[in-house]
Design an enzyme around this catalytic site. Structure first.
Site, PDB file in Angstrom:
ATOM      1  N   GLU A 194       0.831  -1.210   0.000  1.00  0.00           N
ATOM      2  CA  GLU A 194       0.000   0.000   0.000  1.00  0.00           C
ATOM      3  C   GLU A 194       0.864   1.259   0.000  1.00  0.00           C
ATOM      4  O   GLU A 194       0.588   2.221  -0.707  1.00  0.00           O
ATOM      5  CB  GLU A 194      -0.944  -0.021   1.213  1.00  0.00           C
ATOM      6  CG  GLU A 194      -1.952  -1.157   1.097  1.00  0.00           C
ATOM      7  CD  GLU A 194      -2.999  -1.230   2.194  1.00  0.00           C
ATOM      8  OE1 GLU A 194      -4.020  -1.876   1.960  1.00  0.00           O
ATOM      9  OE2 GLU A 194      -2.797  -0.659   3.277  1.00  0.00           O
ATOM     10  N   ALA A 202      -6.545  -6.926  12.589  1.00  0.00           N
ATOM     11  CA  ALA A 202      -7.532  -6.320  13.481  1.00  0.00           C
ATOM     12  C   ALA A 202      -8.647  -7.301  13.849  1.00  0.00           C
ATOM     13  O   ALA A 202      -9.087  -7.346  15.008  1.00  0.00           O
ATOM     14  CB  ALA A 202      -8.110  -5.076  12.813  1.00  0.00           C
TER      15      ALA A 202
HETATM   16  C1  LIG Z   1       0.993  -0.075   9.089  1.00  0.00           C
HETATM   17  C2  LIG Z   1      -0.002  -1.124   9.496  1.00  0.00           C
HETATM   18  C3  LIG Z   1      -1.030  -1.485   8.652  1.00  0.00           C
HETATM   19  C4  LIG Z   1      -1.955  -2.462   9.015  1.00  0.00           C
HETATM   20  N1  LIG Z   1      -2.969  -2.773   8.165  1.00  0.00           N
HETATM   21  C5  LIG Z   1      -3.918  -3.661   8.547  1.00  0.00           C
HETATM   22  C6  LIG Z   1      -5.040  -3.938   7.711  1.00  0.00           C
HETATM   23  O1  LIG Z   1      -5.155  -3.399   6.624  1.00  0.00           O
HETATM   24  N2  LIG Z   1      -5.968  -4.837   8.169  1.00  0.00           N
HETATM   25  C7  LIG Z   1      -5.858  -5.447   9.390  1.00  0.00           C
HETATM   26  O2  LIG Z   1      -6.731  -6.229   9.774  1.00  0.00           O
HETATM   27  N3  LIG Z   1      -4.797  -5.212  10.188  1.00  0.00           N
HETATM   28  C8  LIG Z   1      -3.837  -4.336   9.804  1.00  0.00           C
HETATM   29  N4  LIG Z   1      -2.772  -4.079  10.620  1.00  0.00           N
HETATM   30  C9  LIG Z   1      -2.647  -4.839  11.872  1.00  0.00           C
HETATM   31  C10 LIG Z   1      -3.604  -4.328  12.936  1.00  0.00           C
HETATM   32  O3  LIG Z   1      -3.526  -2.928  13.021  1.00  0.00           O
HETATM   33  C11 LIG Z   1      -3.232  -4.997  14.245  1.00  0.00           C
HETATM   34  O4  LIG Z   1      -3.443  -6.381  14.089  1.00  0.00           O
HETATM   35  C12 LIG Z   1      -4.075  -4.477  15.405  1.00  0.00           C
HETATM   36  O5  LIG Z   1      -3.837  -3.106  15.621  1.00  0.00           O
HETATM   37  C13 LIG Z   1      -3.767  -5.265  16.673  1.00  0.00           C
HETATM   38  O6  LIG Z   1      -4.508  -4.758  17.728  1.00  0.00           O
HETATM   39  P1  LIG Z   1      -3.966  -4.845  19.218  1.00  0.00           P
HETATM   40  O7  LIG Z   1      -5.059  -4.268  20.064  1.00  0.00           O
HETATM   41  O8  LIG Z   1      -3.499  -6.205  19.522  1.00  0.00           O
HETATM   42  O9  LIG Z   1      -2.679  -3.935  19.269  1.00  0.00           O
HETATM   43  P2  LIG Z   1      -2.498  -2.389  18.942  1.00  0.00           P
HETATM   44  O10 LIG Z   1      -3.578  -1.905  18.041  1.00  0.00           O
HETATM   45  O11 LIG Z   1      -1.098  -2.239  18.502  1.00  0.00           O
HETATM   46  O12 LIG Z   1      -2.699  -1.661  20.339  1.00  0.00           O
HETATM   47  C14 LIG Z   1      -1.812  -1.794  21.394  1.00  0.00           C
HETATM   48  C15 LIG Z   1      -2.040  -0.645  22.372  1.00  0.00           C
HETATM   49  O13 LIG Z   1      -1.253  -0.891  23.527  1.00  0.00           O
HETATM   50  C16 LIG Z   1      -0.614   0.298  23.945  1.00  0.00           C
HETATM   51  N5  LIG Z   1       0.621  -0.098  24.652  1.00  0.00           N
HETATM   52  C17 LIG Z   1       1.681  -0.766  24.163  1.00  0.00           C
HETATM   53  N6  LIG Z   1       2.589  -1.010  25.119  1.00  0.00           N
HETATM   54  C18 LIG Z   1       2.089  -0.495  26.257  1.00  0.00           C
HETATM   55  C19 LIG Z   1       2.554  -0.419  27.598  1.00  0.00           C
HETATM   56  N7  LIG Z   1       3.710  -0.980  27.972  1.00  0.00           N
HETATM   57  N8  LIG Z   1       1.791   0.219  28.501  1.00  0.00           N
HETATM   58  C20 LIG Z   1       0.610   0.773  28.145  1.00  0.00           C
HETATM   59  N9  LIG Z   1       0.113   0.735  26.899  1.00  0.00           N
HETATM   60  C21 LIG Z   1       0.834   0.104  25.967  1.00  0.00           C
HETATM   61  C22 LIG Z   1      -0.361   1.067  22.662  1.00  0.00           C
HETATM   62  O14 LIG Z   1      -0.250   2.444  22.901  1.00  0.00           O
HETATM   63  C23 LIG Z   1      -1.618   0.706  21.838  1.00  0.00           C
HETATM   64  O15 LIG Z   1      -2.645   1.628  22.038  1.00  0.00           O
HETATM   65  C24 LIG Z   1      -1.833  -3.099  10.275  1.00  0.00           C
HETATM   66  C25 LIG Z   1      -0.793  -2.749  11.135  1.00  0.00           C
HETATM   67  C26 LIG Z   1       0.121  -1.768  10.753  1.00  0.00           C
HETATM   68  C27 LIG Z   1       1.237  -1.382  11.683  1.00  0.00           C
END
Ligand SMILES: Cc1cc2nc3c(=O)[nH]c(=O)nc-3n(C[C@H](O)[C@H](O)[C@H](O)COP(=O)(O)OP(=O)(O)OC[C@H]3O[C@@H](n4cnc5c(N)ncnc54)[C@H](O)[C@@H]3O)c2cc1C
Length: 433
Positions: free
Chosen positions: A179, A326
């Site tokens: 992308e 996600a």
């Molecule tokens: C550039 C990019 C593009 C993507 N495109 C897609 C897509 O098109 N489709 C799709 O399905 N997925 C996509 N993904 C993947 C998707 O975004 C992730 O799978 C998803 O965000 C995971 O969710 P999560 O809640 O596990 O983690 P995250 O969304 O990463 O959230 C983690 C949270 O924890 C917090 N955090 C971290 N460490 C600490 C700490 N020690 N103390 C307190 N808070 C903390 C962070 O601030 C954050 O808010 C993409 C990812 C990236 C980076």
């Protein structure tokens, strides 16, 4: 530090502490609305980030605020949730305590949803000199550096230097790399010649490097081939079966291939779990993902769970755990929240099974690839489907409208309006002397 520093009210309800307000933590907190738990949500940022659109911030298509949402605002209608902005640095499972930068906090149930960060596979120089894109700030830094290199190229008289400054190398042929390189190729075609009329923009090169033999490894073969075709049509140079082994800020060394000279190396090649101290080694995979059972319980613990990108639920079908997307994060959160509520009511917990809706990626205007469970399509319809799904997932009506207006405007004018470089106070312009 004292628990009181977090100022969490005493309660006789069981306390669920959720670390991270990404897709997983956010969904978890929402699902525990009006439950019999005291829910404490901790994140180091006061906003939730929509990662799938980072690449549009990095290519001046969207503003950071379009894809970042204040956590407290998200929970305006959910008064029973306690939010604290702080970094979690450690867990003490024995005393059931979370250690944060503003104090310690006891938990009855702990949900680890702190996501993942960039993995450089031990390449220390690459880590030092390349640019990751795992946060909205890093996406802005990518944009800053591309624009600054073009400014530098404009005033540089040495052709070799100009080549280095105008070559953008993206490592990782997954959705992010595809992308991003597509969007940059469109900027090269429609935007940069207008912004830099004195620069020979045909010299700008966008190179996408992928270690395996195909792009979009998680998609169907047909979508990989089509995405590659779309990118080539846009002028992106694709190097498959190519492994980066070193980078010094100027020369990218490749295994068994000639080096590439470039001032911009964007690293979209690997991820590892965000580590929090307090767990023995055997609890995590090589990629620092926490190994969980089908009920999201971290190996060896009854009341500590991991969901989303930081978790690895390993099975025969998914030997490395579910993909870091996600939908896995959201569906895991729903399952865990309902299990916690059910357990409290004396009902059985349900094991988690991921329902894979499919994958999609956009390559540029009118070009996308979509692999749904029962149907695969590419091109204009896929592009509209991509936009619809992403817009639907964005928080808030205002943000949806702002993003839609931006997209329509860019579509009509072949331009984005956000090519601003907001520089940190300590930014140093490159000097000739
Ligand atoms: C550039 C990019 C593009 C993507 N495109 C897609 C897509 O098109 N489709 C799709 O399905 N997925 C996509 N993904 C993947 C998707 O975004 C992730 O799978 C998803 O965000 C995971 O969710 P999560 O809640 O596990 O983690 P995250 O969304 O990463 O959230 C983690 C949270 O924890 C917090 N955090 C971290 N460490 C600490 C700490 N020690 N103390 C307190 N808070 C903390 C962070 O601030 C954050 O808010 C993409 C990812 C990236 C980076």
């Amino acid at each position: 530090m004292q628990e009181s520093m977090l100022n969490i009210p005493d309660t006789n309800r069981e306390r669920v502490v959720i670390i991270g307000c990404g897709f997983a933590g956010l969904e978890m907190a929402k699902r525990l609305k009006k439950s019999n738990f005291q829910v404490v949500l901790i994140d180091k940022n006061n906003y939730h980030q929509f990662q799938p659109l980072f690449y549009q911030v990095a290519t001046a298509g969207l503003e950071p605020r379009d894809i970042s949402f204040p956590i407290r605002k998200i929970f305006h209608e959910q008064k029973d949730i306690i939010i604290r902005i702080s970094e979690v640095i450690g867990i003490n499972a024995e005393s059931k305590t979370v250690e944060t930068t503003i104090g310690n906090l006891k938990y009855d149930h702990l949900v680890l949803a702190q996501g993942a960060t960039t993995s450089y596979f031990g390449l220390n120089n690459v880590e030092k000199f390349s640019q990751p894109m795992k946060s909205v700030i890093e996406a802005l830094e990518v944009l800053n550096s591309i624009l600054h290199n073009l400014e530098d190229a404009l005033v540089n008289t040495d052709p070799e230097n100009v080549d280095e400054l105008t070559k953008i190398v993206i490592v990782g042929g997954g959705p992010t790399g595809v992308e991003l390189s597509g969007a940059l190729a469109e900027m090269k075609r429609y935007v940069f010649p207008k912004d830099y009329p004195e620069l020979d923009c045909s010299r700008i090169r966008i190179i996408l490097v992928e270690a395996s033999s195909r792009l979009l490894g998680g998609s169907s073969e047909k979508s990989s081939i089509k995405a590659e075709k779309f990118l080539k049509k846009l002028g992106v140079e694709i190097m498959k079966d190519t492994l980066v082994v070193d980078y010094d800020g100027s020369t990218i060394k490749l295994k068994d291939k000639d080096s590439i000279k470039s001032k911009t190396l964007i690293w979209a090649a690997g991820i590892k779990g965000n580590e929090i101290q307090g767990f023995p080694k055997e609890v995590s995979t090589k990629s620092k993902l926490l190994i969980v059972d089908q009920f999201h319980r971290v190996k060896g613990y009854n009341n500590i769970y991991a969901i989303g990108d930081v978790a690895a639920m390993i099975s025969d079908k998914w030997p490395a755990g579910y993909p870091q997307v996600a939908q896995v994060a959201i569906q895991s959160a729903r399952n865990l929240a309902s299990n916690l509520i059910n357990e409290k009511k004396g009902r059985n917990s349900k094991p988690f099974h991921y329902f894979d809706w499919g994958t999609m990626a956009t390559v540029g205007r009118n070009k996308a690839v979509v692999d749904l469970k029962y149907i695969k399509f590419q091109g204009v319809i896929a592009w509209f489907a991509w936009m619809f799904i992403h817009l639907r997932s964005i928080f808030g009506v205002k943000n949806k409208i702002l993003i839609l207006i931006n997209w329509i405007w860019s579509y009509i004018t072949y331009d984005q309006s956000l090519r601003l470089t907001f520089l940190p106070k300590n930014f140093r312009f490159s000097r000739k002397d």
